[in-house]
Write an enzyme that holds these catalytic residues in place. Sequence first.
Site, mmCIF file in Angstrom:
data_model
loop_
_atom_site.group_PDB
_atom_site.id
_atom_site.type_symbol
_atom_site.label_atom_id
_atom_site.label_comp_id
_atom_site.label_asym_id
_atom_site.label_seq_id
_atom_site.Cartn_x
_atom_site.Cartn_y
_atom_site.Cartn_z
ATOM 1 N N CYS A 1 -27.420 -16.833 -12.978
ATOM 2 C CA CYS A 1 -28.084 -17.442 -11.813
ATOM 3 C C CYS A 1 -28.567 -16.413 -10.801
ATOM 4 O O CYS A 1 -29.084 -16.787 -9.754
ATOM 5 C CB CYS A 1 -27.140 -18.436 -11.139
ATOM 6 S SG CYS A 1 -25.870 -17.643 -10.122
ATOM 7 N N CYS B 1 -19.174 -14.503 -10.596
ATOM 8 C CA CYS B 1 -20.342 -14.756 -9.749
ATOM 9 C C CYS B 1 -19.892 -15.616 -8.569
ATOM 10 O O CYS B 1 -19.135 -16.576 -8.754
ATOM 11 C CB CYS B 1 -21.397 -15.494 -10.569
ATOM 12 S SG CYS B 1 -22.744 -16.154 -9.576
ATOM 13 N N LYS C 1 8.950 3.122 5.183
ATOM 14 C CA LYS C 1 9.168 4.033 6.313
ATOM 15 C C LYS C 1 9.881 3.334 7.468
ATOM 16 O O LYS C 1 10.686 3.930 8.164
ATOM 17 C CB LYS C 1 7.838 4.608 6.789
ATOM 18 C CG LYS C 1 7.371 5.775 5.932
ATOM 19 C CD LYS C 1 6.156 6.420 6.568
ATOM 20 C CE LYS C 1 5.439 7.308 5.573
ATOM 21 N NZ LYS C 1 4.041 7.526 5.950
ATOM 22 N N CYS D 1 8.270 6.324 -0.780
ATOM 23 C CA CYS D 1 8.574 5.641 -2.042
ATOM 24 C C CYS D 1 8.725 6.630 -3.209
ATOM 25 O O CYS D 1 9.625 6.486 -4.039
ATOM 26 C CB CYS D 1 7.482 4.631 -2.378
ATOM 27 S SG CYS D 1 7.389 3.286 -1.207
ATOM 28 N N HIS E 1 -3.093 -10.348 -4.251
ATOM 29 C CA HIS E 1 -4.375 -10.302 -3.548
ATOM 30 C C HIS E 1 -5.519 -9.981 -4.505
ATOM 31 O O HIS E 1 -6.549 -9.459 -4.100
ATOM 32 C CB HIS E 1 -4.303 -9.298 -2.385
ATOM 33 C CG HIS E 1 -3.308 -9.707 -1.336
ATOM 34 N ND1 HIS E 1 -2.801 -8.846 -0.395
ATOM 35 C CD2 HIS E 1 -2.709 -10.900 -1.087
ATOM 36 C CE1 HIS E 1 -1.940 -9.496 0.381
ATOM 37 N NE2 HIS E 1 -1.858 -10.736 -0.027
ATOM 38 N N ALA F 1 0.803 -1.228 0.000
ATOM 39 C CA ALA F 1 0.000 0.000 0.000
ATOM 40 C C ALA F 1 0.836 1.279 0.000
ATOM 41 O O ALA F 1 0.407 2.307 -0.527
ATOM 42 C CB ALA F 1 -0.940 0.002 1.191
ATOM 43 N N ILE G 1 3.207 2.217 -1.738
ATOM 44 C CA ILE G 1 3.540 2.825 -3.037
ATOM 45 C C ILE G 1 2.335 3.572 -3.614
ATOM 46 O O ILE G 1 2.460 4.300 -4.581
ATOM 47 C CB ILE G 1 4.101 1.822 -4.087
ATOM 48 C CG1 ILE G 1 3.018 0.877 -4.614
ATOM 49 C CG2 ILE G 1 5.277 1.030 -3.538
ATOM 50 C CD1 ILE G 1 3.432 0.190 -5.926
ATOM 51 N N ARG H 1 -3.950 -0.705 6.439
ATOM 52 C CA ARG H 1 -3.650 -1.125 7.805
ATOM 53 C C ARG H 1 -3.183 -0.039 8.756
ATOM 54 O O ARG H 1 -2.980 -0.304 9.922
ATOM 55 C CB ARG H 1 -2.626 -2.270 7.780
ATOM 56 C CG ARG H 1 -3.286 -3.509 7.273
ATOM 57 C CD ARG H 1 -2.379 -4.661 7.056
ATOM 58 N NE ARG H 1 -3.155 -5.739 6.456
ATOM 59 C CZ ARG H 1 -3.416 -5.847 5.176
ATOM 60 N NH1 ARG H 1 -2.918 -4.983 4.332
ATOM 61 N NH2 ARG H 1 -4.156 -6.824 4.719
ATOM 62 N N GLY I 1 7.113 -0.082 0.074
ATOM 63 C CA GLY I 1 5.802 0.315 0.591
ATOM 64 C C GLY I 1 5.031 -0.801 1.269
ATOM 65 O O GLY I 1 3.817 -0.820 1.245
ATOM 66 N N ASP J 1 -4.073 3.636 3.033
ATOM 67 C CA ASP J 1 -3.369 2.419 3.437
ATOM 68 C C ASP J 1 -4.336 1.586 4.289
ATOM 69 O O ASP J 1 -4.901 2.066 5.255
ATOM 70 C CB ASP J 1 -2.126 2.807 4.254
ATOM 71 C CG ASP J 1 -1.324 1.594 4.679
ATOM 72 O OD1 ASP J 1 -1.863 0.477 4.637
ATOM 73 O OD2 ASP J 1 -0.155 1.776 5.060
ATOM 74 N N ASN K 1 -1.420 -4.791 -3.758
ATOM 75 C CA ASN K 1 -2.448 -3.766 -3.952
ATOM 76 C C ASN K 1 -3.513 -4.225 -4.938
ATOM 77 O O ASN K 1 -3.226 -4.947 -5.883
ATOM 78 C CB ASN K 1 -1.800 -2.474 -4.452
ATOM 79 C CG ASN K 1 -0.763 -1.954 -3.476
ATOM 80 O OD1 ASN K 1 -0.801 -2.297 -2.295
ATOM 81 N ND2 ASN K 1 0.158 -1.151 -3.955
ATOM 82 N N ASP L 1 -5.429 -1.848 -6.429
ATOM 83 C CA ASP L 1 -5.822 -0.592 -7.079
ATOM 84 C C ASP L 1 -5.522 -0.555 -8.581
ATOM 85 O O ASP L 1 -5.924 0.379 -9.274
ATOM 86 C CB ASP L 1 -5.157 0.605 -6.386
ATOM 87 C CG ASP L 1 -3.644 0.446 -6.257
ATOM 88 O OD1 ASP L 1 -3.012 -0.070 -7.203
ATOM 89 O OD2 ASP L 1 -3.094 0.857 -5.214
#
Length: 352
Positions: A165, A135, A228, A249, A127, A25, A27, A37, A202, A35, A108, A110
Amino acid sequence: MEEALQPLVERLKKGNVKISLMTGAGISTGAGIPDFRSPKTGLYHNLARLNLPHPEAVFEINYFRENPHAFYTLADELYPGRFLPTKFHFLIRLLQDKKLLRRVYTQNIDALERLSGVLDDYIVEAHGSFARNHCIDCHKPMSIADLRKDMKDKSLKGIPTCRHCKGYVKPDIVFFGESLPRRFFDLWEEEIEEYDVAIVAGTSLTVFPFAMLPSEVSKDCLRVLINKDKCGTFETDPRDSDVVIQDECDKVAELLVDLLGWRDEFDQLVEEATKKHKENRLGLGLDETQALSEKLAKEIEQDIQTNTEPRDEENDISDIVEEINELVISSESKPSKDSESNHDSEPEITDE
Ligand SMILES: [Zn+2]
Protein backbone atom coordinates in the site's frame (compact mmCIF):
# COMPACT_ATOMS: atom_id res chain seq x y z
CA MET A 1 29.91 -7.27 47.00
CA GLU A 2 30.99 -10.90 47.14
CA GLU A 3 29.27 -11.40 50.46
CA ALA A 4 26.09 -9.69 49.29
CA LEU A 5 25.92 -12.04 46.30
CA GLN A 6 26.17 -15.20 48.43
CA PRO A 7 22.41 -15.89 48.69
CA LEU A 8 22.17 -15.74 44.88
CA VAL A 9 25.26 -17.89 44.34
CA GLU A 10 23.95 -20.53 46.76
CA ARG A 11 20.59 -20.75 44.99
CA LEU A 12 22.21 -21.06 41.60
CA LYS A 13 24.66 -23.71 42.78
CA LYS A 14 21.80 -25.78 44.18
CA GLY A 15 20.39 -25.92 40.65
CA ASN A 16 16.80 -26.65 39.64
CA VAL A 17 15.81 -22.99 39.87
CA LYS A 18 13.67 -20.91 37.54
CA ILE A 19 15.36 -17.60 37.00
CA SER A 20 13.72 -14.57 35.46
CA LEU A 21 15.56 -11.43 34.49
CA MET A 22 14.02 -7.98 34.25
CA THR A 23 16.41 -5.71 32.44
CA GLY A 24 16.84 -2.17 31.14
CA ALA A 25 19.27 0.13 29.35
CA GLY A 26 21.89 -0.23 32.08
CA ILE A 27 22.83 -3.71 30.87
CA SER A 28 23.62 -2.33 27.40
CA THR A 29 25.56 0.82 28.20
CA GLY A 30 28.73 -1.29 28.33
CA ALA A 31 28.16 -2.07 24.63
CA GLY A 32 28.21 1.64 23.80
CA ILE A 33 24.45 1.99 23.39
CA PRO A 34 23.25 5.22 24.95
CA ASP A 35 20.85 5.06 27.88
CA PHE A 36 17.56 6.59 26.73
CA ARG A 37 16.82 8.45 29.89
CA SER A 38 20.13 9.67 31.28
CA PRO A 39 20.38 13.42 30.86
CA LYS A 40 23.39 14.54 28.82
CA THR A 41 24.79 11.07 28.10
CA GLY A 42 21.36 9.77 27.12
CA LEU A 43 19.88 9.20 23.75
CA TYR A 44 17.32 11.99 24.05
CA HIS A 45 20.07 14.48 24.63
CA ASN A 46 21.77 13.40 21.40
CA LEU A 47 18.64 13.93 19.36
CA ALA A 48 18.96 17.73 19.25
CA ARG A 49 20.50 17.56 15.77
CA LEU A 50 17.37 15.97 14.33
CA ASN A 51 15.31 19.16 14.87
CA LEU A 52 12.53 17.39 16.72
CA PRO A 53 9.73 19.43 18.32
CA HIS A 54 10.60 17.52 21.51
CA PRO A 55 12.95 14.53 21.96
CA GLU A 56 10.19 11.98 22.63
CA ALA A 57 8.68 12.78 19.20
CA VAL A 58 11.10 10.32 17.62
CA PHE A 59 9.07 7.54 19.25
CA GLU A 60 5.61 9.04 18.65
CA ILE A 61 3.47 7.36 16.01
CA ASN A 62 1.79 10.58 14.83
CA TYR A 63 5.13 12.28 14.35
CA PHE A 64 6.46 9.22 12.53
CA ARG A 65 3.51 9.34 10.13
CA GLU A 66 4.47 12.89 9.14
CA ASN A 67 8.22 12.62 9.42
CA PRO A 68 9.71 9.12 9.56
CA HIS A 69 13.16 10.47 8.77
CA ALA A 70 14.08 11.23 12.40
CA PHE A 71 13.29 7.72 13.55
CA TYR A 72 15.21 6.12 10.68
CA THR A 73 18.25 8.31 11.32
CA LEU A 74 18.24 6.93 14.83
CA ALA A 75 17.37 3.38 13.77
CA ASP A 76 20.36 3.33 11.47
CA GLU A 77 22.61 4.12 14.44
CA LEU A 78 20.95 1.62 16.76
CA TYR A 79 20.32 -1.19 14.28
CA PRO A 80 21.35 -4.60 15.65
CA GLY A 81 24.72 -5.67 14.33
CA ARG A 82 26.82 -2.66 15.26
CA PHE A 83 27.12 -3.56 18.89
CA LEU A 84 28.63 -6.54 20.63
CA PRO A 85 26.59 -7.92 23.56
CA THR A 86 28.00 -7.07 26.99
CA LYS A 87 29.41 -9.34 29.68
CA PHE A 88 26.04 -9.22 31.34
CA HIS A 89 24.32 -10.48 28.16
CA PHE A 90 26.75 -13.38 27.99
CA LEU A 91 25.94 -14.20 31.62
CA ILE A 92 22.27 -14.49 30.57
CA ARG A 93 23.35 -16.77 27.72
CA LEU A 94 25.29 -18.94 30.15
CA LEU A 95 22.26 -19.16 32.45
CA GLN A 96 20.34 -20.45 29.44
CA ASP A 97 23.02 -23.00 28.59
CA LYS A 98 22.97 -24.18 32.22
CA LYS A 99 19.16 -24.70 32.00
CA LEU A 100 18.58 -22.17 34.75
CA LEU A 101 16.95 -19.46 32.66
CA ARG A 102 13.16 -19.27 32.53
CA ARG A 103 12.54 -15.83 31.03
CA VAL A 104 14.20 -12.51 30.20
CA TYR A 105 11.88 -9.51 30.29
CA THR A 106 13.75 -6.68 28.62
CA GLN A 107 12.86 -3.05 28.04
CA ASN A 108 15.70 -2.79 25.53
CA ILE A 109 15.16 -2.72 21.78
CA ASP A 110 18.78 -3.47 20.91
CA ALA A 111 18.28 -7.25 20.49
CA LEU A 112 21.58 -7.91 22.29
CA GLU A 113 19.97 -10.82 24.17
CA ARG A 114 19.28 -12.53 20.83
CA LEU A 115 22.73 -11.71 19.54
CA SER A 116 24.39 -13.22 22.60
CA GLY A 117 22.66 -16.47 21.63
CA VAL A 118 19.65 -16.41 23.96
CA LEU A 119 16.79 -18.06 22.08
CA ASP A 120 13.66 -16.25 21.02
CA ASP A 121 11.44 -18.29 23.29
CA TYR A 122 13.14 -17.10 26.47
CA ILE A 123 13.00 -13.42 25.52
CA VAL A 124 10.11 -11.07 26.19
CA GLU A 125 10.80 -7.77 24.49
CA ALA A 126 8.37 -5.66 26.48
CA HIS A 127 8.98 -2.58 24.37
CA GLY A 128 9.30 -4.47 21.11
CA SER A 129 12.38 -4.84 18.94
CA PHE A 130 13.85 -4.65 15.47
CA ALA A 131 13.21 -8.35 14.91
CA ARG A 132 9.89 -7.80 13.09
CA ASN A 133 8.48 -4.96 10.97
CA HIS A 134 4.98 -3.92 9.90
CA CYS A 135 3.35 -1.34 7.64
CA ILE A 136 1.71 1.34 9.79
CA ASP A 137 -1.28 1.50 7.41
CA CYS A 138 -2.18 -2.00 6.20
CA HIS A 139 -0.17 -3.80 8.96
CA LYS A 140 1.38 -6.28 6.53
CA PRO A 141 4.80 -7.53 7.65
CA MET A 142 8.08 -6.70 5.91
CA SER A 143 11.19 -8.86 6.12
CA ILE A 144 14.34 -7.52 7.73
CA ALA A 145 16.13 -7.94 4.40
CA ASP A 146 13.61 -5.69 2.60
CA LEU A 147 13.63 -3.16 5.42
CA ARG A 148 17.42 -2.93 5.33
CA LYS A 149 17.35 -2.60 1.55
CA ASP A 150 14.89 0.30 1.73
CA MET A 151 16.91 1.99 4.48
CA LYS A 152 19.76 2.22 1.97
CA ASP A 153 17.55 3.19 -0.99
CA LYS A 154 18.13 6.84 -1.92
CA SER A 155 15.02 6.99 -4.11
CA LEU A 156 12.98 6.27 -0.97
CA LYS A 157 15.13 8.67 1.08
CA GLY A 158 15.94 5.69 3.25
CA ILE A 159 12.36 5.20 4.44
CA PRO A 160 11.09 1.59 4.21
CA THR A 161 7.88 1.59 2.21
CA CYS A 162 5.13 -1.03 2.11
CA ARG A 163 5.11 -3.22 -1.00
CA HIS A 164 1.31 -3.48 -0.84
CA CYS A 165 0.00 0.00 0.00
CA LYS A 166 3.06 2.29 -0.09
CA GLY A 167 2.55 3.18 3.57
CA TYR A 168 5.57 3.62 5.84
CA VAL A 169 6.93 0.52 7.52
CA LYS A 170 8.38 0.54 11.02
CA PRO A 171 10.05 -2.05 13.20
CA ASP A 172 7.79 -3.43 15.95
CA ILE A 173 9.26 -1.13 18.56
CA VAL A 174 6.57 0.05 20.95
CA PHE A 175 6.04 3.76 20.39
CA PHE A 176 4.42 6.11 22.87
CA GLY A 177 0.69 5.54 22.81
CA GLU A 178 1.02 1.98 21.47
CA SER A 179 0.19 -1.02 23.61
CA LEU A 180 2.84 -3.46 24.84
CA PRO A 181 3.03 -6.87 23.17
CA ARG A 182 0.39 -9.30 24.30
CA ARG A 183 3.07 -11.89 25.08
CA PHE A 184 4.36 -9.62 27.84
CA PHE A 185 1.01 -9.58 29.65
CA ASP A 186 0.28 -13.26 28.98
CA LEU A 187 3.55 -14.49 30.46
CA TRP A 188 3.34 -12.05 33.35
CA GLU A 189 -0.03 -13.51 34.26
CA GLU A 190 0.93 -17.13 33.68
CA GLU A 191 4.36 -17.26 35.25
CA ILE A 192 5.12 -14.43 37.63
CA GLU A 193 4.47 -16.57 40.73
CA GLU A 194 6.65 -19.42 39.45
CA TYR A 195 10.04 -17.75 39.49
CA ASP A 196 12.52 -18.78 42.19
CA VAL A 197 14.91 -15.92 41.46
CA ALA A 198 14.23 -12.52 39.88
CA ILE A 199 17.29 -10.56 38.82
CA VAL A 200 16.44 -6.93 38.11
CA ALA A 201 19.35 -5.31 36.29
CA GLY A 202 20.21 -1.98 34.71
CA THR A 203 16.82 -0.41 35.19
CA SER A 204 15.63 2.33 37.50
CA LEU A 205 12.09 0.87 37.37
CA THR A 206 10.43 4.08 36.29
CA VAL A 207 8.51 2.88 33.23
CA PHE A 208 5.16 1.19 33.85
CA PRO A 209 3.78 -1.42 33.64
CA PHE A 210 7.25 -3.00 33.41
CA ALA A 211 8.27 -1.51 36.77
CA MET A 212 5.60 -3.57 38.53
CA LEU A 213 7.07 -6.95 37.61
CA PRO A 214 9.47 -7.36 40.58
CA SER A 215 6.80 -6.41 43.10
CA GLU A 216 4.57 -9.26 41.92
CA VAL A 217 6.92 -12.23 42.27
CA SER A 218 6.05 -14.73 45.01
CA LYS A 219 7.27 -14.18 48.56
CA ASP A 220 9.63 -17.15 48.26
CA CYS A 221 11.31 -15.67 45.21
CA LEU A 222 14.78 -14.25 45.79
CA ARG A 223 14.83 -10.71 44.42
CA VAL A 224 18.16 -9.29 43.28
CA LEU A 225 18.68 -5.69 42.16
CA ILE A 226 21.82 -4.83 40.18
CA ASN A 227 21.72 -1.11 39.42
CA LYS A 228 23.64 2.05 40.18
CA ASP A 229 20.79 3.29 42.38
CA LYS A 230 18.37 1.57 44.68
CA CYS A 231 14.96 2.01 43.10
CA GLY A 232 11.34 1.00 42.66
CA THR A 233 9.90 -1.70 44.88
CA PHE A 234 13.37 -2.36 46.35
CA GLU A 235 13.08 1.07 47.92
CA THR A 236 9.36 1.49 48.51
CA ASP A 237 8.45 -2.06 49.55
CA PRO A 238 11.69 -3.92 50.37
CA ARG A 239 11.78 -7.56 51.48
CA ASP A 240 14.18 -8.97 54.09
CA SER A 241 15.65 -11.39 51.58
CA ASP A 242 16.33 -8.74 48.90
CA VAL A 243 19.85 -8.61 47.51
CA VAL A 244 20.82 -5.11 46.37
CA ILE A 245 24.10 -4.52 44.50
CA GLN A 246 24.73 -0.92 43.55
CA ASP A 247 27.33 -1.31 40.83
CA GLU A 248 27.93 -1.72 37.09
CA CYS A 249 26.10 -4.72 35.62
CA ASP A 250 29.17 -5.99 33.74
CA LYS A 251 31.31 -5.88 36.87
CA VAL A 252 28.74 -7.89 38.79
CA ALA A 253 28.43 -10.37 35.90
CA GLU A 254 32.19 -11.00 35.96
CA LEU A 255 32.21 -11.57 39.70
CA LEU A 256 29.23 -13.93 39.51
CA VAL A 257 30.95 -15.94 36.80
CA ASP A 258 33.96 -16.43 39.08
CA LEU A 259 31.89 -17.23 42.17
CA LEU A 260 29.95 -19.84 40.19
CA GLY A 261 33.09 -21.40 38.72
CA TRP A 262 31.99 -20.69 35.14
CA ARG A 263 35.06 -18.69 34.09
CA ASP A 264 36.42 -20.92 31.32
CA GLU A 265 33.10 -21.40 29.54
CA PHE A 266 32.34 -17.72 29.88
CA ASP A 267 35.66 -16.56 28.44
CA GLN A 268 35.28 -18.96 25.55
CA LEU A 269 31.79 -17.67 24.80
CA VAL A 270 32.93 -14.04 24.85
CA GLU A 271 36.03 -14.78 22.78
CA GLU A 272 34.09 -16.58 20.04
CA ALA A 273 31.45 -13.87 19.87
CA THR A 274 34.03 -11.09 19.76
CA LYS A 275 35.84 -12.82 16.93
CA LYS A 276 32.64 -13.19 14.92
CA HIS A 277 31.71 -9.60 15.62
CA LYS A 278 35.06 -8.39 14.35
CA GLU A 279 34.53 -10.38 11.19
CA ASN A 280 31.21 -8.56 10.93
CA ARG A 281 29.27 -11.77 11.20
CA LEU A 282 27.43 -11.48 14.47
CA GLY A 283 24.25 -9.49 14.32
CA LEU A 284 23.62 -10.07 10.66
CA GLY A 285 20.90 -12.46 9.65
CA LEU A 286 18.25 -11.67 12.29
CA ASP A 287 15.87 -13.13 9.67
CA GLU A 288 17.56 -16.50 9.72
CA THR A 289 17.90 -16.72 13.48
CA GLN A 290 14.24 -15.77 13.77
CA ALA A 291 13.07 -18.61 11.54
CA LEU A 292 15.15 -21.16 13.41
CA SER A 293 14.17 -19.79 16.81
CA GLU A 294 10.51 -20.11 15.98
CA LYS A 295 11.00 -23.68 14.86
CA LEU A 296 12.76 -24.51 18.11
CA ALA A 297 10.55 -22.48 20.42
CA LYS A 298 7.77 -25.05 20.63
CA GLU A 299 10.14 -27.87 21.33
CA ILE A 300 11.84 -25.95 24.12
CA GLU A 301 8.54 -24.86 25.62
CA GLN A 302 7.40 -28.48 25.70
CA ASP A 303 10.68 -29.50 27.20
CA ILE A 304 10.36 -26.98 29.99
CA GLN A 305 6.78 -27.98 30.74
CA THR A 306 7.28 -31.71 30.76
CA ASN A 307 10.72 -31.92 32.21
CA THR A 308 12.26 -29.62 34.78
CA GLU A 309 15.33 -31.84 34.86
CA PRO A 310 18.31 -30.89 32.71
CA ARG A 311 17.98 -31.77 29.05
CA ASP A 312 19.45 -35.05 27.86
CA GLU A 313 22.24 -33.53 25.93
CA GLU A 314 24.30 -31.10 27.91
CA ASN A 315 25.22 -28.97 24.93
CA ASP A 316 21.89 -29.05 23.17
CA ILE A 317 21.22 -25.34 23.23
CA SER A 318 24.84 -24.36 22.55
CA ASP A 319 24.76 -26.60 19.51
CA ILE A 320 21.62 -24.95 18.26
CA VAL A 321 23.10 -21.49 18.67
CA GLU A 322 26.21 -22.67 16.88
CA GLU A 323 24.01 -23.94 14.04
CA ILE A 324 22.32 -20.58 13.84
CA ASN A 325 25.62 -18.75 13.65
CA GLU A 326 26.90 -21.08 10.98
CA LEU A 327 23.74 -20.72 8.98
CA VAL A 328 24.08 -16.95 9.12
CA ILE A 329 27.68 -17.11 8.00
CA SER A 330 26.94 -19.57 5.19
CA SER A 331 23.96 -17.68 3.87
CA GLU A 332 26.12 -14.57 3.69
CA SER A 333 28.91 -16.16 1.73
CA LYS A 334 26.57 -18.25 -0.43
CA PRO A 335 23.32 -16.36 -0.74
CA SER A 336 21.78 -18.71 -3.33
CA LYS A 337 18.49 -20.48 -2.72
CA ASP A 338 20.27 -23.82 -2.94
CA SER A 339 22.54 -23.25 0.01
CA GLU A 340 19.61 -22.05 2.10
CA SER A 341 17.50 -25.10 1.41
CA ASN A 342 20.49 -27.33 2.04
CA HIS A 343 20.81 -25.86 5.47
CA ASP A 344 17.12 -26.22 6.15
CA SER A 345 17.40 -29.94 5.60
CA GLU A 346 20.47 -30.45 7.76
CA PRO A 347 19.69 -33.38 10.04
CA GLU A 348 21.02 -31.74 13.22
CA ILE A 349 18.46 -28.98 12.89
CA THR A 350 15.40 -30.95 11.89
CA ASP A 351 15.98 -34.21 13.77
CA GLU A 352 14.16 -34.66 17.06
ZN1 LIG B 1 0.90 -1.37 3.79
